[in-house]
Design a protein around this motif. Structure first.
Motif, PDB file in Angstrom:
ATOM      1  N   ALA A   1       0.832  -1.209   0.000  1.00 56.36           N
ATOM      2  CA  ALA A   1       0.000   0.000   0.000  1.00 56.36           C
ATOM      3  C   ALA A   1       0.865   1.257   0.000  1.00 56.36           C
ATOM      4  CB  ALA A   1      -0.930  -0.008   1.199  1.00 56.36           C
ATOM      5  N   ARG A   2       1.877   1.306   0.867  1.00 59.38           N
ATOM      6  CA  ARG A   2       2.701   2.527   0.912  1.00 59.38           C
ATOM      7  C   ARG A   2       3.529   2.682  -0.357  1.00 59.38           C
ATOM      8  NH1 ARG A   2       6.735   4.309   5.790  1.00 59.38           N
ATOM      9  NH2 ARG A   2       8.014   2.573   5.020  1.00 59.38           N
ATOM     10  N   ALA A   3       4.017   1.568  -0.922  1.00 56.94           N
ATOM     11  CA  ALA A   3       4.769   1.680  -2.173  1.00 56.94           C
ATOM     12  C   ALA A   3       3.891   2.252  -3.272  1.00 56.94           C
ATOM     13  CB  ALA A   3       5.305   0.303  -2.576  1.00 56.94           C
ATOM     14  N   ALA A   4       2.610   1.816  -3.331  1.00 58.95           N
ATOM     15  CA  ALA A   4       1.707   2.325  -4.360  1.00 58.95           C
ATOM     16  C   ALA A   4       1.388   3.799  -4.140  1.00 58.95           C
ATOM     17  CB  ALA A   4       0.419   1.501  -4.369  1.00 58.95           C
ATOM     18  N   ILE A   5       1.130   4.179  -2.887  1.00 54.91           N
ATOM     19  CA  ILE A   5       0.783   5.581  -2.611  1.00 54.91           C
ATOM     20  C   ILE A   5       1.989   6.480  -2.851  1.00 54.91           C
ATOM     21  CG2 ILE A   5      -0.005   7.186  -0.851  1.00 54.91           C
ATOM     22  CD1 ILE A   5      -2.141   5.294  -1.961  1.00 54.91           C
ATOM     23  N   ARG A   6       3.166   6.062  -2.448  1.00 53.00           N
ATOM     24  CA  ARG A   6       4.362   6.885  -2.675  1.00 53.00           C
ATOM     25  C   ARG A   6       4.693   6.976  -4.153  1.00 53.00           C
ATOM     26  NH1 ARG A   6       8.672   5.677   2.282  1.00 53.00           N
ATOM     27  NH2 ARG A   6       7.491   6.847   3.864  1.00 53.00           N
TER      28      ARG A   6
ATOM     29  N   GLY B   1       2.392  10.580  -2.919  1.00 50.98           N
ATOM     30  CA  GLY B   1       1.746  10.811  -1.630  1.00 50.98           C
ATOM     31  C   GLY B   1       2.408   9.997  -0.533  1.00 50.98           C
ATOM     32  N   ASP B   2       1.662   9.743   0.535  1.00 56.86           N
ATOM     33  CA  ASP B   2       2.222   8.982   1.652  1.00 56.86           C
ATOM     34  C   ASP B   2       1.080   8.465   2.524  1.00 56.86           C
ATOM     35  OD1 ASP B   2       4.105   7.756   3.185  1.00 56.86           O
ATOM     36  OD2 ASP B   2       5.109   9.589   3.852  1.00 56.86           O
ATOM     37  N   ILE B   3       1.430   7.542   3.427  1.00 59.13           N
ATOM     38  CA  ILE B   3       0.493   6.972   4.386  1.00 59.13           C
ATOM     39  C   ILE B   3       1.028   7.233   5.788  1.00 59.13           C
ATOM     40  CG2 ILE B   3      -0.627   4.857   5.223  1.00 59.13           C
ATOM     41  CD1 ILE B   3      -0.394   3.684   2.483  1.00 59.13           C
ATOM     42  N   THR B   4       0.192   7.718   6.689  1.00 59.43           N
ATOM     43  CA  THR B   4       0.572   7.944   8.077  1.00 59.43           C
ATOM     44  C   THR B   4      -0.400   7.218   8.991  1.00 59.43           C
ATOM     45  OG1 THR B   4      -0.724   9.992   8.155  1.00 59.43           O
ATOM     46  CG2 THR B   4       1.616  10.192   7.582  1.00 59.43           C
ATOM     47  N   LEU B   5       0.115   6.768  10.138  1.00 56.96           N
ATOM     48  CA  LEU B   5      -0.672   6.065  11.137  1.00 56.96           C
ATOM     49  C   LEU B   5      -0.757   6.918  12.394  1.00 56.96           C
ATOM     50  CD1 LEU B   5       0.871   2.469  10.808  1.00 56.96           C
ATOM     51  CD2 LEU B   5      -1.035   3.473   9.530  1.00 56.96           C
ATOM     52  N   ALA B   6      -1.925   6.905  13.038  1.00 58.19           N
ATOM     53  CA  ALA B   6      -2.125   7.669  14.267  1.00 58.19           C
ATOM     54  C   ALA B   6      -3.215   7.000  15.099  1.00 58.19           C
ATOM     55  CB  ALA B   6      -2.507   9.120  13.952  1.00 58.19           C
ATOM     56  N   ASP B   7      -3.305   7.391  16.357  1.00 58.94           N
ATOM     57  CA  ASP B   7      -4.360   6.878  17.228  1.00 58.94           C
ATOM     58  C   ASP B   7      -5.691   7.519  16.873  1.00 58.94           C
ATOM     59  OD1 ASP B   7      -2.658   5.235  18.685  1.00 58.94           O
ATOM     60  OD2 ASP B   7      -2.076   6.872  20.038  1.00 58.94           O
ATOM     61  N   ARG B   8      -6.737   6.716  16.897  1.00 57.99           N
ATOM     62  CA  ARG B   8      -8.090   7.234  16.708  1.00 57.99           C
ATOM     63  C   ARG B   8      -8.634   7.712  18.038  1.00 57.99           C
ATOM     64  NH1 ARG B   8     -12.877   4.872  17.809  1.00 57.99           N
ATOM     65  NH2 ARG B   8     -14.734   5.669  16.714  1.00 57.99           N
ATOM     66  N   PRO B   9      -9.205   8.919  18.079  1.00 57.03           N
ATOM     67  CA  PRO B   9      -9.809   9.375  19.332  1.00 57.03           C
ATOM     68  C   PRO B   9     -10.870   8.383  19.798  1.00 57.03           C
ATOM     69  CG  PRO B   9      -9.664  11.187  17.769  1.00 57.03           C
ATOM     70  CD  PRO B   9      -9.292   9.934  17.020  1.00 57.03           C
TER      71      PRO B   9
ATOM     72  N   THR C   1      -4.202   7.587   7.404  1.00 57.67           N
ATOM     73  CA  THR C   1      -4.443   8.724   6.501  1.00 57.67           C
ATOM     74  C   THR C   1      -3.612   8.569   5.249  1.00 57.67           C
ATOM     75  OG1 THR C   1      -4.895  10.176   8.394  1.00 57.67           O
ATOM     76  CG2 THR C   1      -4.448  11.233   6.269  1.00 57.67           C
ATOM     77  N   VAL C   2      -4.288   8.564   4.111  1.00 56.45           N
ATOM     78  CA  VAL C   2      -3.633   8.489   2.805  1.00 56.45           C
ATOM     79  C   VAL C   2      -3.743   9.854   2.140  1.00 56.45           C
ATOM     80  CG1 VAL C   2      -3.659   7.392   0.540  1.00 56.45           C
ATOM     81  CG2 VAL C   2      -4.218   6.039   2.574  1.00 56.45           C
ATOM     82  N   SER C   3      -2.611  10.414   1.754  1.00 55.50           N
ATOM     83  CA  SER C   3      -2.595  11.715   1.062  1.00 55.50           C
ATOM     84  C   SER C   3      -2.194  11.493  -0.392  1.00 55.50           C
ATOM     85  CB  SER C   3      -1.630  12.682   1.736  1.00 55.50           C
ATOM     86  OG  SER C   3      -0.310  12.194   1.686  1.00 55.50           O
ATOM     87  N   LEU C   4      -2.970  12.089  -1.284  1.00 56.38           N
ATOM     88  CA  LEU C   4      -2.705  12.010  -2.715  1.00 56.38           C
ATOM     89  C   LEU C   4      -2.574  13.423  -3.267  1.00 56.38           C
ATOM     90  CD1 LEU C   4      -5.268   9.248  -3.740  1.00 56.38           C
ATOM     91  CD2 LEU C   4      -2.784   8.999  -3.649  1.00 56.38           C
ATOM     92  N   PRO C   5      -1.371  13.851  -3.677  1.00 57.62           N
ATOM     93  CA  PRO C   5      -1.207  15.215  -4.174  1.00 57.62           C
ATOM     94  C   PRO C   5      -1.674  15.363  -5.609  1.00 57.62           C
ATOM     95  CG  PRO C   5       0.869  14.077  -4.274  1.00 57.62           C
ATOM     96  CD  PRO C   5      -0.116  13.111  -3.649  1.00 57.62           C
ATOM     97  N   GLY C   6      -1.771  16.646  -6.045  1.00 58.94           N
ATOM     98  CA  GLY C   6      -2.088  16.931  -7.430  1.00 58.94           C
ATOM     99  C   GLY C   6      -3.535  16.681  -7.782  1.00 58.94           C
ATOM    100  N   MET C   7      -4.450  17.009  -6.852  1.00 59.23           N
ATOM    101  CA  MET C   7      -5.870  16.803  -7.130  1.00 59.23           C
ATOM    102  C   MET C   7      -6.333  17.691  -8.262  1.00 59.23           C
ATOM    103  SD  MET C   7      -8.979  17.334  -4.438  1.00 59.23           S
ATOM    104  CE  MET C   7      -8.703  19.099  -4.455  1.00 59.23           C
TER     105      MET C   7
END
Length: 477
Positions: free
Chosen positions: A445-450, A454-462, A469-475
């Motif tokens: 997944a990260r290889a495809a997004i990069r 873009g990139d993939i980040t992990l964080a705690d859910r409230p 979170t997956v970010s895709l630039p150049g929308m």
């Protein structure tokens, strides 16, 4: 203090180079103007001193050739507002200077007036009234040595002496013991700082500055080209090479960059070919084992062996797909990301998974559809598998598209969030594919997004769980 001082400097190479050039231009122009002003004043003083010396020499000859009773009238005819002439028993030049313009004037006079006492002074200040000098307040000329008869108005004016600016005070001791006194104001010309002089200077500075800025911008343009090429290389190792044009240093840097890109490309290709060969070689014994397993009489052992062989084939296929990096070779197209995500969520919901979507009905991006769908499917499947549910949100941030996948599972410890992206790393220690998989899902997944930039980040859910979170630039706008 050091940090605050550097904040005042421009942040770009173009800005800093331009600042240095403009500062150098201003300093050079200021130095040239100061030198020009000094030489101009010196030249005007020298010309004025030479003219004054010639006139004084002529007046001395004239004064000594006429009779004393006619001397005053003769000198009156030579007196002008800008060249005052006096005759008396005392010199008007009280300070005899031995440097600068005064020394030059005295040297010029001594060459033609040998044997006479000469005093020259350039001291600024008011002209002191004095009937014994022949020049003074209320007495324009002495009518003879020692006489104080008034004449026309003196240069000091009726109210007393006043500053007259730069002037030569010359006193020559005549043969009869009297003094010929001359006051010659120096004409230094018009002020230097006038529009006729300043305007062309400012225009020249502005034009030179603009040309310098354009030259600096052109010279630093390769930096932006290299930055764009490096960013493109991080996304696609098969990107076209840089054009090897421009100055020698730029050509050398472009050649080195292209050599580096070629080596990286060959390394990736060699690795892919090696893994493809291994995968091909392993398929043959796996096929033979599968055939042999079919002839086993023990149904339980046969089923276990076939399951293991299927797992081996799946792992080999996943490893080969990860090594090939199909996301980098698939062409980009314009697609509706919102429709893609909604379709994936609806398919999972139809299969009984707890899955929901929140976001716009349409959001167009430029992406590689198969690679992006596989990456998002891995993330959503992980949320359902380990967290029991998946809440998918699609939103925008500037020109970036954000896909947020949240679950209510145990989450991932902060110290392990980078490690889980490594190939074959699984936090679940069992080897069961139902619980642990192959350990390639997040890596793929990260290889495809990069590969999309873009990139993939992990964080705690409230409230507990994991937020991916997956970010895709150049929308698309």
């Amino acid at each position: 203090m050091r940090t605050a001082r550097f904040r005042l400097l421009p942040d770009s190479v173009v800005g800093r180079t331009a600042l240095v050039l403009v500062a150098a231009l201003l300093i050079s122009a200021a130095t040239a103007v100061v030198l020009f002003a000094a030489q101009r004043q010196e030249a005007l003083e020298t010309i004025g001193g030479r003219n004054a010396a010639e006139r004084v020499a002529g007046l001395v000859t004239l004064a000594e050739q006429v009779a004393p009773q006619l001397r005053q009238d003769t000198l009156n005819s030579q007196d002008t507002p800008n060249f005052r002439v006096g005759w008396g028993p005392q010199p008007v030049a009280l300070d005899d200077e031995n440097f600068g313009l005064a020394a030059y004037v005295r040297s010029s006079l001594e060459s033609g007036l040998e044997g006479r006492g000469i005093k020259v002074s350039t001291r600024p200040g008011p002209l002191l009234a004095g009937p014994n000098t022949g020049i003074g307040r209320g007495g324009r000329h002495m009518h003879g040595p020692g006489s104080g008869a008034p004449g026309g108005p003196g240069i000091g004016g009726p109210g007393g002496g006043r500053p007259i600016g730069p002037a030569l005070r010359v006193s020559v001791h005549l043969k009869d013991g009297s003094w010929l006194n001359v006051l010659a104001p120096l004409d230094l010309g018009d002020p230097l700082w006038r529009p006729r002089f300043v305007a062309p200077l400012v225009i020249a500075l502005v034009l030179v500055t603009l040309v310098a800025l354009l030259a600096v911008r052109r010279a630093t343009r390769p930096f932006a080209t290299f930055a764009a090429a490096a960013e493109r290389l991080g996304v696609d190792v098969s990107a076209p090479p840089l054009a090897e044009t421009g100055p020698r240093e730029v050509r050398q840097a472009a050649q080195a960059f292209n050599v580096m890109q070629g080596r990286i490309t060959r390394f990736v290709q060699d690795r892919t070919q090696m893994l493809a060969a291994i995968s091909h070689d392993l398929k043959t014994p796996i096929t033979r084992l599968r055939l042999r397993a079919e002839f086993m009489e023990d149904d339980d052992q046969r089923a276990r062996m076939l399951t293991d062989l299927e797992e081996m084939e799946a792992m080999i296929a996943a490893t080969l797909a990860f090594a090939r990096d199909d996301a980098a070779s698939e062409p980009r197209i314009r697609l509706d990301l919102a429709a893609m995500v909604q379709g994936m969520v609806e398919d999972l919901d139809d299969l009984g998974a707890r899955c929901g979507y929140r976001g716009p009905q349409s959001l167009v991006v430029e992406a590689r559809p198969a690679a992006l769908k596989r990456a998002l499917a891995n993330l959503i499947d992980n949320a359902i598998k380990y967290g029991g549910s998946a809440a998918v949100t699609l939103e925008t941030s500037g020109r970036d598209a954000l896909v947020v996948v949240e679950d209510q599972g145990p989450g991932i410890p902060a110290e392990a969030r980078e490690r889980v992206f490594a190939p074959f790393v699984r936090l679940e220690t069992s080897r069961s594919r139902d619980t642990g998989g192959t350990g390639l899902g997040l890596a793929v997944a990260r290889a495809a997004i990069r590969a999309h930039g873009g990139d993939i980040t992990l964080a705690d859910r409230p409230g507990g769980g994991l937020r991916v979170t997956v970010s895709l630039p150049g929308m698309e706008g």
